[in-house]
Design an enzyme around this catalytic site. Structure first.
Site, mmCIF file in Angstrom:
data_model
loop_
_atom_site.group_PDB
_atom_site.id
_atom_site.type_symbol
_atom_site.label_atom_id
_atom_site.label_comp_id
_atom_site.label_asym_id
_atom_site.label_seq_id
_atom_site.Cartn_x
_atom_site.Cartn_y
_atom_site.Cartn_z
ATOM 1 N N VAL A 14 0.585 -1.133 -0.258
ATOM 2 C CA VAL A 14 -0.418 -0.136 -0.128
ATOM 3 C C VAL A 14 0.830 1.273 0.236
ATOM 4 C CG1 VAL A 14 -1.713 1.312 1.501
ATOM 5 C CG2 VAL A 14 -1.535 -1.132 0.890
ATOM 6 N N LYS A 105 -6.490 -1.420 10.252
ATOM 7 C CA LYS A 105 -7.698 -1.955 10.548
ATOM 8 C C LYS A 105 -7.617 -2.203 12.198
ATOM 9 C CE LYS A 105 -6.486 -4.830 7.381
ATOM 10 N NZ LYS A 105 -6.586 -4.930 6.191
ATOM 11 N N GLU A 129 -10.638 6.065 5.681
ATOM 12 C CA GLU A 129 -10.769 5.096 5.473
ATOM 13 C C GLU A 129 -10.388 3.609 4.070
ATOM 14 O OE1 GLU A 129 -13.924 4.437 3.401
ATOM 15 O OE2 GLU A 129 -13.789 6.803 3.298
ATOM 16 N N GLY A 134 -11.000 -1.489 1.701
ATOM 17 C CA GLY A 134 -10.284 -1.007 0.805
ATOM 18 C C GLY A 134 -10.343 0.220 0.295
ATOM 19 N N ILE A 136 -13.199 1.653 -1.205
ATOM 20 C CA ILE A 136 -14.540 2.013 -0.944
ATOM 21 C C ILE A 136 -14.799 2.981 -0.285
ATOM 22 C CG2 ILE A 136 -17.385 1.425 -0.676
ATOM 23 C CD1 ILE A 136 -15.990 -1.621 -1.216
ATOM 24 N N GLU A 190 -3.620 -11.209 4.311
ATOM 25 C CA GLU A 190 -3.742 -10.661 5.431
ATOM 26 C C GLU A 190 -1.406 -11.491 5.424
ATOM 27 O OE1 GLU A 190 -4.492 -7.263 7.757
ATOM 28 O OE2 GLU A 190 -5.561 -7.889 5.518
ATOM 29 N N LYS A 205 -12.682 -4.634 10.897
ATOM 30 C CA LYS A 205 -14.119 -3.624 10.115
ATOM 31 C C LYS A 205 -14.871 -3.411 10.568
ATOM 32 C CE LYS A 205 -10.888 -5.593 6.086
ATOM 33 N NZ LYS A 205 -10.327 -6.324 4.482
HETATM 34 N N1 HSE Z 1 -6.692 -8.866 3.766
HETATM 35 C C1 HSE Z 1 -7.568 -8.342 3.692
HETATM 36 C C2 HSE Z 1 -8.536 -8.626 2.490
HETATM 37 C C3 HSE Z 1 -7.110 -7.161 2.607
HETATM 38 O O1 HSE Z 1 -8.428 -9.775 2.262
HETATM 39 O O2 HSE Z 1 -9.551 -8.407 2.228
HETATM 40 C C4 HSE Z 1 -7.928 -5.761 3.125
HETATM 41 O O3 HSE Z 1 -7.796 -5.336 4.617
#
Ligand code: HSE
Length: 437
Positions: A14, A105, A129, A134, A136, A190, A205
């Site tokens: 990122v 997060k 955000e 991601g 959105i 992850e 999240k």
């Molecule tokens: N590992 C997360 C996913 C990445 O698969 O959505 C984004 O948070």
């Protein structure tokens, strides 16, 4: 006007995407913001990677303290992840009066209450955000776009890796392990993929979404987490035959008794738009009292989509940097002093409908026994099919129930499992209709 100076922590997927985006879209961002953004400082464990992406004007170090303590940094962008170095760095940066943009997060789900309290004291912004779904703009939607509404419930596909695995298992009948490996190779999972498949990532999240929706402190410690690892291929296929699709959903709902906060595999009708969200894509459906149902869809992971959210936050901070802290959008959408400690409901007290798969001896009367148990608990059956003899004298019976309290269905399951002709533990998967109200 002086440029806004960014101190970037972490140049992984990122972080690299953020550097790239700021270069590629510099002209458009400049036209929108009317002010230049510059990455003045970077900290990364491997300085060589940072050097390969930035020019000689950026100060590069392998020590986060060189960035968070630098006088000439306005915004610290934390893209390290985790809750060790990242937490210390964010707290130190806030103490130094820096504004924060983070995609972390886990950090906010576990320590957000403390971080936001400190930030309020220091009068700095903390933007996140990129931490939820991601690319959105769901934080923007919940905090600002829907600010005129009472939000009633949110249900989302907020882990791309799990959604990718479930889609592949359904479409290609692929095995779980092989599909997870593919998601890792594609860079979606992850660092520890158990966070994806056991529901923690979605739980992080969802806990943030729930607070933004209902104006409560963050309660990740009370979020129910159930992943996708135990799902059997036949449940995915039976759900399909019955007109449903299994998705790992994060669901939060405000009821008169409290707030539901839960992540688990869920059967949803194939007719819903969200049921058609496949692969690594994310989608969040919000039910509000004035606008009704709204749906937000897009890429939930990946360098460019996540960087899109990071840079949108940087732009917001840059615009508001000289504003009175009391006039800014509150961290969790509601004024910090007016957050309400609404109780989180235990799973026994949530209301849902259920898919049950019962393996039983294929003998006269077994269906009657099962139906009697459900009737005695006042659980109404929506559909019941027998999937024929699976092996020897064993049949699989699939039952869809109407809504009931979870404690009640668990009691009925336990009674059914005590029947001598029920020969294996019963599979239970929750169902949600997700219809617009
Ligand atoms: N590992 C997360 C996913 C990445 O698969 O959505 C984004 O948070």
């Amino acid at each position: 006007m002086q440029p806004i100076r960014i101190g970037l922590l972490g140049v992984g997927t990122v972080g690299g995407g953020t550097i790239e985006l700021l270069k590629t879209n510099a002209a458009d961002i400049g036209r929108r913001l009317g002010r230049e953004l510059t990455i003045s400082h970077v900290a990364n464990r491997h300085t060589e990677r940072a050097k390969s992406l930035l020019d000689e004007h950026t100060f590069i170090s392998n020590d986060v303290n060189d960035v968070v303590n630098a006088k000439d940094v306005d915004i610290v962008v934390e893209l390290i992840g985790g809750t060790t170095t990242a937490k210390d760095a964010v707290i130190q940066a806030i103490k130094n009066g820096k504004h924060i943009v983070t995609a972390n997060k886990k950090l906010l789900a576990e320590h957000g209450n403390e971080i936001f309290a400190l930030a309020a004291k220091q009068g700095v912004m903390v933007m996140f955000e990129a931490a939820i779904a991601g690319g959105i703009p769901i934080v923007k939607a919940l905090r600002e776009g829907l600010a005129a509404n009472q939000i009633q419930s949110v249900a989302g596909i907020i882990n791309g890796t799990s959604n990718f695995i479930l889609s592949e298992m359904r479409i290609r009948h692929s095995a779980f392990d092989e599909t997870l490996k593919e998601a890792q190779e594609l860079g979606y999972a992850e660092a520890d993929p158990t966070f994806d498949i056991e529901g923690q990532d979605a739980g992080h999240k969802l806990s943030l979404i729930s607070s933004l929706a209902f104006g409560t402190p963050i309660h990740f410690d009370q979020c129910y987490l159930e992943g996708i690892k135990h799902l059997a291929q036949q449940d995915i296929q039976y759900a399909e035959e019955l007109g449903y699709r299994i998705k790992l959903l994060g669901i939060t709902r405000k009821t008169s008794a409290g707030i539901e906060l839960r992540v688990h595999p869920t059967l949803i009708p194939q007719a819903r738009l969200i049921a058609k969200v496949d692969g690594v894509m994310n989608a969040v459906s919000v039910q509000s009292n004035m606008v009704g149902q709204t749906l937000y869809y897009g890429a939930g992971a990946g360098a460019a989509p996540t960087a899109s959210a990071v840079v949108a936050d940087i732009i917001d901070v840059a615009r508001l940097i000289d504003s009175n802290p009391h006039n800014r959008v509150p961290y969790l959408a509601f004024q910090p002093a007016l957050l309400e400690n609404t109780p989180i409901l235990s799973m026994d007290n949530i209301i849902s409908s259920y898919y049950l798969r019962v393996s039983a001896r294929d003998e006269p009367g077994v269906l009657g026994e099962i139906a009697n148990i459900l009737a005695s608990e006042h659980i109404s059956i929506e559909a019941l099919i027998q999937k024929g003899v699976v092996h020897h004298d064993t049949a699989e019976i699939v039952i869809l129930t109407h809504s009931t309290r979870e404690g009640t269905i668990k009691k009925a399951i336990s009674c059914m499992e005590n029947l001598s002709r029920v020969i294996a533990p019963i599979t239970m998967i929750r169902m949600e209709s997700l219809h617009a109200r």
